[in-house]
Motif scaffolding. Structure first.
Motif, short mmCIF file in Angstrom:
data_model
loop_
_atom_site.label_atom_id
_atom_site.label_comp_id
_atom_site.label_asym_id
_atom_site.label_seq_id
_atom_site.Cartn_x
_atom_site.Cartn_y
_atom_site.Cartn_z
N PRO A 149 4.29 14.67 5.75
CA PRO A 149 3.25 14.01 4.94
C PRO A 149 3.72 13.56 3.57
O PRO A 149 3.08 12.72 2.94
CB PRO A 149 2.17 15.09 4.82
N VAL A 150 4.83 14.10 3.08
CA VAL A 150 5.28 13.79 1.73
C VAL A 150 5.81 12.37 1.60
O VAL A 150 5.76 11.77 0.53
CB VAL A 150 6.35 14.81 1.28
N TRP A 151 6.32 11.80 2.71
CA TRP A 151 6.93 10.47 2.62
C TRP A 151 5.87 9.36 2.63
O TRP A 151 4.75 9.54 3.12
CB TRP A 151 7.92 10.26 3.76
N VAL A 152 6.25 8.16 2.16
CA VAL A 152 5.26 7.09 1.95
C VAL A 152 5.00 6.27 3.21
O VAL A 152 3.96 5.62 3.33
CB VAL A 152 5.70 6.16 0.80
N GLU A 203 0.83 -1.21 0.00
CA GLU A 203 0.00 0.00 0.00
C GLU A 203 0.86 1.26 0.00
O GLU A 203 0.37 2.35 0.32
CB GLU A 203 -0.91 0.01 1.24
N THR A 204 2.12 1.12 -0.36
CA THR A 204 3.06 2.25 -0.36
C THR A 204 2.48 3.47 -1.07
O THR A 204 1.98 3.36 -2.19
CB THR A 204 4.39 1.84 -1.02
N GLY A 205 2.58 4.61 -0.39
CA GLY A 205 2.10 5.85 -0.99
C GLY A 205 0.64 6.16 -0.70
O GLY A 205 0.16 7.24 -1.08
N ARG A 206 -0.07 5.26 -0.05
CA ARG A 206 -1.47 5.48 0.30
C ARG A 206 -1.58 6.15 1.67
O ARG A 206 -0.79 5.89 2.56
CB ARG A 206 -2.24 4.16 0.32
N GLY A 254 4.23 6.47 10.89
CA GLY A 254 4.14 7.57 9.94
C GLY A 254 2.91 7.43 9.07
O GLY A 254 2.34 6.34 8.94
N CYS A 255 2.50 8.53 8.45
CA CYS A 255 1.31 8.52 7.61
C CYS A 255 1.48 9.52 6.47
O CYS A 255 1.82 10.68 6.71
CB CYS A 255 0.06 8.86 8.42
N HIS A 256 1.26 9.04 5.26
CA HIS A 256 1.33 9.90 4.07
C HIS A 256 0.00 10.61 3.86
O HIS A 256 -1.07 10.02 4.01
CB HIS A 256 1.67 9.04 2.84
N TYR A 257 0.08 11.89 3.51
CA TYR A 257 -1.11 12.68 3.16
C TYR A 257 -0.83 13.48 1.91
O TYR A 257 0.22 14.14 1.79
CB TYR A 257 -1.48 13.66 4.27
N MET A 258 -1.77 13.48 0.98
CA MET A 258 -1.68 14.40 -0.15
C MET A 258 -1.96 15.82 0.35
O MET A 258 -2.67 16.00 1.35
CB MET A 258 -2.67 14.00 -1.24
N PRO A 259 -1.43 16.83 -0.32
CA PRO A 259 -1.57 18.21 0.17
C PRO A 259 -3.01 18.64 0.43
O PRO A 259 -3.29 19.27 1.46
CB PRO A 259 -0.92 19.04 -0.94
#
Length: 452
Positions: free
Chosen positions: A181-184, A140-143, A191-196
């Motif tokens: 948030p930029v990292w996957v 789920e990388t990048g989600r 950690g948690c990725h978020y789109m802008p």
């Protein structure tokens, strides 16, 4: 060497120096070892970091509000110490006996002199994530791992916990719900990725709910704490500032000044990226400042010498003069690993610690620049020496970084006090008379204090 200071040309107000308690504090906070005088070693470490009299008097303690991976055992962590506990005991229920060691170090750091506490979140609590982990699985990388329906309960959890500790009297000034948030974030740590766009909406929700909480009056938001000075900072900032409610609840744009894996020659000018970002914030959001909320050397192997100390000093000066950072915060205060990180090295098994030149160099700033001081124009006629000056009341405080292998002579016009960190000195203080040459030693950081 000639030093020139123009007190009529002013810049940002100094808001402090700090570091985080991730993840060392949850271990060190449970230590039972004592010093020769009977002081608990963990208390001595807090004093070294935050005491104005017995340490370097840092101002800011960053508390990691964990996602709960330490309790669940879920996820992929190459180092189990990077797991973190949460206070979650089910919807609307809390266990405030959790994270005992880290909470101890936070309280003790405040007792020793920390003026400000920031709660920062790497991942929402596992009960609210999509996979019930504090990071996504590699497939789920990048989600993003936070469902939209759980933004509200995530916010309530963070605000409830913050209010609990604020009611204890802890000086919690900021909440940072989103970290890098930029990292996957597919393993290794929480950690948690978020789109802008989604990150901006989450911050707006936090702003609206925070404003409703009478018990959190005076607490503000910080963000979005992007992880590299080059990538998507303007995009994340535009989405952070998009909503009026959010703008009312933040004082500054928080950013990390990491500069990872430079691709030469096109993407290797760190100072140019900082300069452009400062101009962007000044142009678009003139009422907001910039905070540098996380940095470390990012180099393998332990180093306790002036080599890493000089890197730290130069970075601090660059960030505060080129980017006009109001406050400057280390990633971690203490490091247990073989990495060029932390101000103090700790040995978990022996319950001992070792000092670094990074620690003393940081003290050249945190120990002598008072909160609320205003940065003023400062320069030297020697390209080897960087200078930064602050003024408050009748005092001017200047930090000089001598990057050369040669000594430099400075002749002060008035009596001064200096504090020197170099190969042979650790914040060594002495008085110097007007008109007498002062030697700025090679590869050194020197703080000069004098009254106007």
């Amino acid at each position: 060497m000639k030093l020139s200071i123009d007190s009529n040309k002013t810049y940002q107000q100094f808001k402090g120096i700090g570091a985080s308690g991730a993840w060392w504090a949850q271990v060190v906070g449970k230590w039972t070892a004592t010093e020769p005088d009977g002081t608990l070693t963990k208390d001595k470490i807090a004093s070294l970091l935050y005491s104005k009299e017995d340490g370097i008097g840092m101002h800011i303690y960053r508390y990691n509000l964990g996602g709960g991976s330490a309790q669940s055992g879920n996820g992929n962590y190459w180092n189990e110490d990077r797991r973190a506990e949460s206070f979650d005991a089910g919807e609307g229920k809390y266990d405030f006996t959790a994270d005992e060691g880290a909470v101890y170090m936070m309280r003790k750091s405040v007792e020793m002199g920390a003026d400000e506490v920031i709660f920062f979140v790497n991942s929402p609590i596992e009960r609210l994530t999509k996979n019930h982990w504090s990071h996504v699985d590699k497939k789920e990388t990048g989600r993003c791992n936070l469902p939209k329906k759980n933004v509200a309960p995530f916010c309530n959890y963070v605000l409830d916990v913050t209010e609990h500790f604020k009611n204890e009297g802890l000086p919690i000034k900021y909440i940072s719900p989103i970290n890098e948030p930029v990292w996957v974030w597919n393993g290794g740590q929480e950690g948690c990725h978020y789109m802008p766009r989604f990150a901006g909406k989450i911050m707006r929700h936090f702003a609206i709910e925070l404003k409703k909480r009478e018990g959190l009056k005076g607490v503000k938001l910080s963000g979005l704490e992007n992880g590299d000075i080059r990538w998507l900072n303007k995009c994340y900032t535009r989405n952070l500032m998009k909503y009026k409610e959010t703008r009312e609840m933040i004082d500054a744009v928080d950013i990390h000044s990491y500069f990872l894996h430079p691709i030469k020659p096109f993407l290797s000018d760190r100072l140019a990226y900082m300069r452009r970002f400062r101009k962007f914030v000044e142009r678009k959001y003139p009422d907001k400042g910039i905070v540098m909320s996380e940095w470390c050397h990012m180099q393998g192997g332990r180093d306790k010498t002036m080599a890493s100390g000089m890197v730290t000093a130069n970075t601090m000066v660059d960030d505060m003069t080129i980017m006009n950072a109001m406050s400057w915060q280390h990633w971690i205060a203490c490091s247990p690993v073989d990495y060029c990180d932390g101000l103090i090295y700790v040995d978990y098994e022996k319950q001992t610690y070792d000092m670094t030149k990074r620690y003393y160099v940081t003290g050249n700033f945190s120990k002598y620049i008072p909160l609320g001081a205003v940065r003023v124009e400062a320069s030297t006629d020697d390209a080897d020496i960087k200078a930064i000056s602050f003024t408050k009341g009748d005092k001017i405080i200047t930090v000089l970084v001598n990057n050369s292998d040669s000594p430099k002579d400075y002749i002060p016009e008035t009596d001064i006090k200096i504090a020197v960190t170099d190969k042979n000195n650790d914040l060594a203080e002495r008085e110097c008379k007007a008109g007498s040459a002062v030697t700025i030693t090679p590869q050194s950081v020197t703080t000069i204090i004098y009254e106007v």
